[in-house]
Enzyme design. Sequence first.
Site, PDB file in Angstrom:
ATOM      1  N   ASP A 176       0.874  -0.915   0.530  1.00  0.00           N
ATOM      2  CA  ASP A 176       0.270   0.353   0.587  1.00  0.00           C
ATOM      3  C   ASP A 176       1.017   1.128   0.097  1.00  0.00           C
ATOM      4  OD1 ASP A 176      -0.142  -1.044   3.532  1.00  0.00           O
ATOM      5  OD2 ASP A 176       1.042   1.126   2.247  1.00  0.00           O
TER       6      ASP A 176
ATOM      7  N   HIS B 292       8.283  -5.302  -0.904  1.00  0.00           N
ATOM      8  CA  HIS B 292       7.539  -6.944  -2.125  1.00  0.00           C
ATOM      9  C   HIS B 292       6.991  -5.600  -2.729  1.00  0.00           C
ATOM     10  CE1 HIS B 292       7.819  -9.859   2.090  1.00  0.00           C
ATOM     11  NE2 HIS B 292       8.775 -10.331   1.113  1.00  0.00           N
TER      12      HIS B 292
ATOM     13  N   THR C 181       4.671  -6.800  11.786  1.00  0.00           N
ATOM     14  CA  THR C 181       4.781  -8.067  10.858  1.00  0.00           C
ATOM     15  C   THR C 181       4.636  -9.155  11.645  1.00  0.00           C
ATOM     16  OG1 THR C 181       6.088  -8.730   9.593  1.00  0.00           O
ATOM     17  CG2 THR C 181       7.052  -7.816  11.607  1.00  0.00           C
TER      18      THR C 181
HETATM   19  C1  LIG Z   1       4.570 -18.516   3.776  1.00  0.00           C
HETATM   20  C2  LIG Z   1       6.416 -18.316   3.697  1.00  0.00           C
HETATM   21  C3  LIG Z   1       6.968 -20.302   4.703  1.00  0.00           C
HETATM   22  N1  LIG Z   1       6.559 -19.040   2.347  1.00  0.00           N
HETATM   23  C4  LIG Z   1       7.981 -17.555   2.313  1.00  0.00           C
HETATM   24  O1  LIG Z   1       8.847 -17.318   3.186  1.00  0.00           O
HETATM   25  C5  LIG Z   1       8.288 -17.970   1.018  1.00  0.00           C
HETATM   26  C6  LIG Z   1       9.735 -19.552   0.651  1.00  0.00           C
HETATM   27  C7  LIG Z   1       9.694 -20.410   1.486  1.00  0.00           C
HETATM   28  C8  LIG Z   1       8.487 -20.905   1.108  1.00  0.00           C
HETATM   29  N2  LIG Z   1       8.711 -21.681   1.574  1.00  0.00           N
HETATM   30  C9  LIG Z   1       9.703 -21.428   2.964  1.00  0.00           C
HETATM   31  C10 LIG Z   1      10.123 -22.464   3.920  1.00  0.00           C
HETATM   32  C11 LIG Z   1      10.056 -22.212   5.183  1.00  0.00           C
HETATM   33  C12 LIG Z   1      11.134 -20.570   4.892  1.00  0.00           C
HETATM   34  C13 LIG Z   1      10.837 -20.125   3.745  1.00  0.00           C
HETATM   35  C14 LIG Z   1       9.600 -20.731   2.465  1.00  0.00           C
HETATM   36  N3  LIG Z   1       9.225 -16.382   1.227  1.00  0.00           N
HETATM   37  C15 LIG Z   1       8.937 -16.595  -0.322  1.00  0.00           C
HETATM   38  O2  LIG Z   1       8.697 -17.444  -1.806  1.00  0.00           O
HETATM   39  C16 LIG Z   1       9.860 -14.896  -0.729  1.00  0.00           C
HETATM   40  C17 LIG Z   1       9.186 -14.081  -1.445  1.00  0.00           C
HETATM   41  C18 LIG Z   1       8.026 -13.797  -0.516  1.00  0.00           C
HETATM   42  C19 LIG Z   1       7.008 -12.876  -0.481  1.00  0.00           C
HETATM   43  C20 LIG Z   1       5.887 -12.637  -1.434  1.00  0.00           C
HETATM   44  N4  LIG Z   1       5.089 -11.001  -0.787  1.00  0.00           N
HETATM   45  C21 LIG Z   1       4.112 -11.053  -0.455  1.00  0.00           C
HETATM   46  N5  LIG Z   1       3.179  -9.853  -0.270  1.00  0.00           N
HETATM   47  C22 LIG Z   1       3.933  -9.078  -1.960  1.00  0.00           C
HETATM   48  C23 LIG Z   1       2.469  -9.562  -2.230  1.00  0.00           C
HETATM   49  C24 LIG Z   1       1.260  -9.325  -1.651  1.00  0.00           C
HETATM   50  O3  LIG Z   1       0.735  -8.097  -0.904  1.00  0.00           O
HETATM   51  O4  LIG Z   1      -0.506  -9.882  -1.963  1.00  0.00           O
HETATM   52  S1  LIG Z   1       4.399 -11.378   1.092  1.00  0.00           S
HETATM   53  C25 LIG Z   1       2.983 -10.885   2.181  1.00  0.00           C
HETATM   54  O5  LIG Z   1       2.601 -11.755   3.217  1.00  0.00           O
HETATM   55  C26 LIG Z   1       3.823 -11.131   3.899  1.00  0.00           C
HETATM   56  C27 LIG Z   1       2.742 -11.135   5.652  1.00  0.00           C
HETATM   57  O6  LIG Z   1       3.044 -10.894   7.047  1.00  0.00           O
HETATM   58  P1  LIG Z   1       2.801  -9.692   7.675  1.00  0.00           P
HETATM   59  O7  LIG Z   1       2.990  -8.400   6.546  1.00  0.00           O
HETATM   60  O8  LIG Z   1       3.919  -9.706   8.508  1.00  0.00           O
HETATM   61  O9  LIG Z   1       1.265  -9.713   7.879  1.00  0.00           O
HETATM   62  P2  LIG Z   1       0.841 -10.920   8.658  1.00  0.00           P
HETATM   63  O10 LIG Z   1      -0.979 -10.806   8.886  1.00  0.00           O
HETATM   64  O11 LIG Z   1       1.278 -12.165   8.372  1.00  0.00           O
HETATM   65  O12 LIG Z   1       0.975 -10.183  10.272  1.00  0.00           O
HETATM   66  C28 LIG Z   1      -0.266  -9.284  10.891  1.00  0.00           C
HETATM   67  C29 LIG Z   1       0.933  -8.691  11.933  1.00  0.00           C
HETATM   68  O13 LIG Z   1       0.336  -7.900  12.845  1.00  0.00           O
HETATM   69  C30 LIG Z   1       0.274  -7.827  13.392  1.00  0.00           C
HETATM   70  N6  LIG Z   1      -0.715  -6.539  13.609  1.00  0.00           N
HETATM   71  C31 LIG Z   1      -2.347  -6.388  13.664  1.00  0.00           C
HETATM   72  N7  LIG Z   1      -2.706  -5.672  13.757  1.00  0.00           N
HETATM   73  C32 LIG Z   1      -1.782  -4.549  14.766  1.00  0.00           C
HETATM   74  C33 LIG Z   1      -1.836  -3.090  15.321  1.00  0.00           C
HETATM   75  N8  LIG Z   1      -2.785  -2.473  14.755  1.00  0.00           N
HETATM   76  N9  LIG Z   1      -0.275  -2.782  15.884  1.00  0.00           N
HETATM   77  C34 LIG Z   1       0.049  -3.530  15.303  1.00  0.00           C
HETATM   78  N10 LIG Z   1       0.379  -4.560  15.207  1.00  0.00           N
HETATM   79  C35 LIG Z   1      -0.637  -5.310  14.693  1.00  0.00           C
HETATM   80  C36 LIG Z   1      -0.114  -8.756  14.017  1.00  0.00           C
HETATM   81  O14 LIG Z   1      -0.113  -9.612  15.671  1.00  0.00           O
HETATM   82  C37 LIG Z   1       0.755  -9.414  13.114  1.00  0.00           C
HETATM   83  O15 LIG Z   1       1.557 -10.358  13.790  1.00  0.00           O
HETATM   84  C38 LIG Z   1       4.362 -10.274   3.892  1.00  0.00           C
HETATM   85  O16 LIG Z   1       5.418 -10.038   3.694  1.00  0.00           O
HETATM   86  C39 LIG Z   1       3.494  -9.734   2.718  1.00  0.00           C
HETATM   87  O17 LIG Z   1       4.020  -8.551   2.440  1.00  0.00           O
HETATM   88  N11 LIG Z   1      11.149 -15.159  -1.769  1.00  0.00           N
HETATM   89  C40 LIG Z   1      11.864 -16.260  -1.576  1.00  0.00           C
HETATM   90  O18 LIG Z   1      12.384 -16.815  -0.874  1.00  0.00           O
HETATM   91  O19 LIG Z   1      13.062 -15.904  -2.382  1.00  0.00           O
HETATM   92  C41 LIG Z   1      13.843 -16.868  -2.107  1.00  0.00           C
HETATM   93  C42 LIG Z   1      15.332 -15.709  -1.689  1.00  0.00           C
HETATM   94  C43 LIG Z   1      15.508 -16.621  -0.579  1.00  0.00           C
HETATM   95  C44 LIG Z   1      16.066 -16.101  -0.395  1.00  0.00           C
HETATM   96  C45 LIG Z   1      16.697 -14.136  -0.503  1.00  0.00           C
HETATM   97  C46 LIG Z   1      15.877 -14.079  -1.932  1.00  0.00           C
HETATM   98  C47 LIG Z   1      15.628 -14.715  -1.954  1.00  0.00           C
END
Ligand SMILES: CC(C)NC(=O)[C@H](Cc1c[nH]c2ccccc12)NC(=O)[C@H](CCCC/N=C(/NCCC(=O)O)S[C@H]1O[C@H](COP(=O)(O)OP(=O)(O)OC[C@H]2O[C@@H](n3cnc4c(N)ncnc43)[C@H](O)[C@@H]2O)[C@@H](O)[C@H]1O)NC(=O)OCc1ccccc1
Length: 224
Positions: A90, A105, A172
């Site tokens: 955003d 991202h 996050t």
């Molecule tokens: C699911 C996960 C296991 N998968 C990955 O990590 C994968 C890799 C992987 C696959 N299997 C695995 C197994 C183990 C480890 C890793 C992997 N990663 C990838 O594929 C990445 C690409 C990942 C990016 C994907 N695209 C996004 N977004 C864009 C698109 C779109 O937005 O549609 S990811 C997307 O999801 C993620 C969501 O996480 P958060 O932002 O943290 O949000 P979430 O809802 O989870 O949590 C919210 C938090 O806020 C808190 N909160 C809520 N309200 C509040 C509030 N009011 N105040 C304060 N805090 C608050 C909550 O308590 C909570 O903790 C963000 O990164 C977001 O960008 N690429 C890659 O690895 O390439 C190679 C590489 C390796 C090394 C170096 C270079 C390259």
Amino acid sequence: MRIVVLTGAGISAESGVPTFRDADGLWEGHRVEEVATPEAFVADPALVQSFYDARRAALAGVEPNPAHHALARLERALGEDLLLVTQNIDDLHERGGSTGVLHMHGELLSALCAGCAARSRWEGPLAEAPDCPGCGEAALRPDVVWFGEVPYQMERIFGALDAADLFVSIGTSGAVYPAAGFVQYARRRGARALELNLQPSDGTLWFNEARHGPASELVPAWVD
Ligand SMILES: CC(C)NC(=O)[C@H](Cc1c[nH]c2ccccc12)NC(=O)[C@H](CCCC/N=C(/NCCC(=O)O)S[C@H]1O[C@H](COP(=O)(O)OP(=O)(O)OC[C@H]2O[C@@H](n3cnc4c(N)ncnc43)[C@H](O)[C@@H]2O)[C@@H](O)[C@H]1O)NC(=O)OCc1ccccc1
């Protein structure tokens, strides 16, 4: 004091942007990992386009909150000593006044040509987007990093983490890599680490200090 700040969906939650956890990772019944992948874009481009068109359209109905504004004040105070990295696509950091935001991202309001990789600003539904301004091909895709794709500007991020005195993670869950690995990397480089989050993240044990609560309260309290 050189600081790297990493933000996630939680910083935009109080602005009305649903987090990934909120929707327990589902969109219209699809696991996010299903619609946010290159494979999904090949298999069903219309579904993926409508996923991002819906989120792009929703931006008009949300505003930055006190956490975004506080980070803009911090940027004005620290200048080059602050790197603000966000996982969010955003534009609330920019609308909150931040100018040097690194969107690791990608961004909703940017389109990327799958042909020549030219980027162009695009506010409307991608399906109605004009052909690529670079090569004239009709191959525009959302300028976002999908699962399985390499995030943007990783060298610049690791360079800033190498030099950081303090790493701060805001809103996050620490579930998606490589962003979730930044705290370990920064600590190994001797930086202190602070977590500002509604609840403990998956990586909370890596932080020297964790403050739990809403970002709109925690971030201004930390900055000011
Ligand atoms: C699911 C996960 C296991 N998968 C990955 O990590 C994968 C890799 C992987 C696959 N299997 C695995 C197994 C183990 C480890 C890793 C992997 N990663 C990838 O594929 C990445 C690409 C990942 C990016 C994907 N695209 C996004 N977004 C864009 C698109 C779109 O937005 O549609 S990811 C997307 O999801 C993620 C969501 O996480 P958060 O932002 O943290 O949000 P979430 O809802 O989870 O949590 C919210 C938090 O806020 C808190 N909160 C809520 N309200 C509040 C509030 N009011 N105040 C304060 N805090 C608050 C909550 O308590 C909570 O903790 C963000 O990164 C977001 O960008 N690429 C890659 O690895 O390439 C190679 C590489 C390796 C090394 C170096 C270079 C390259």
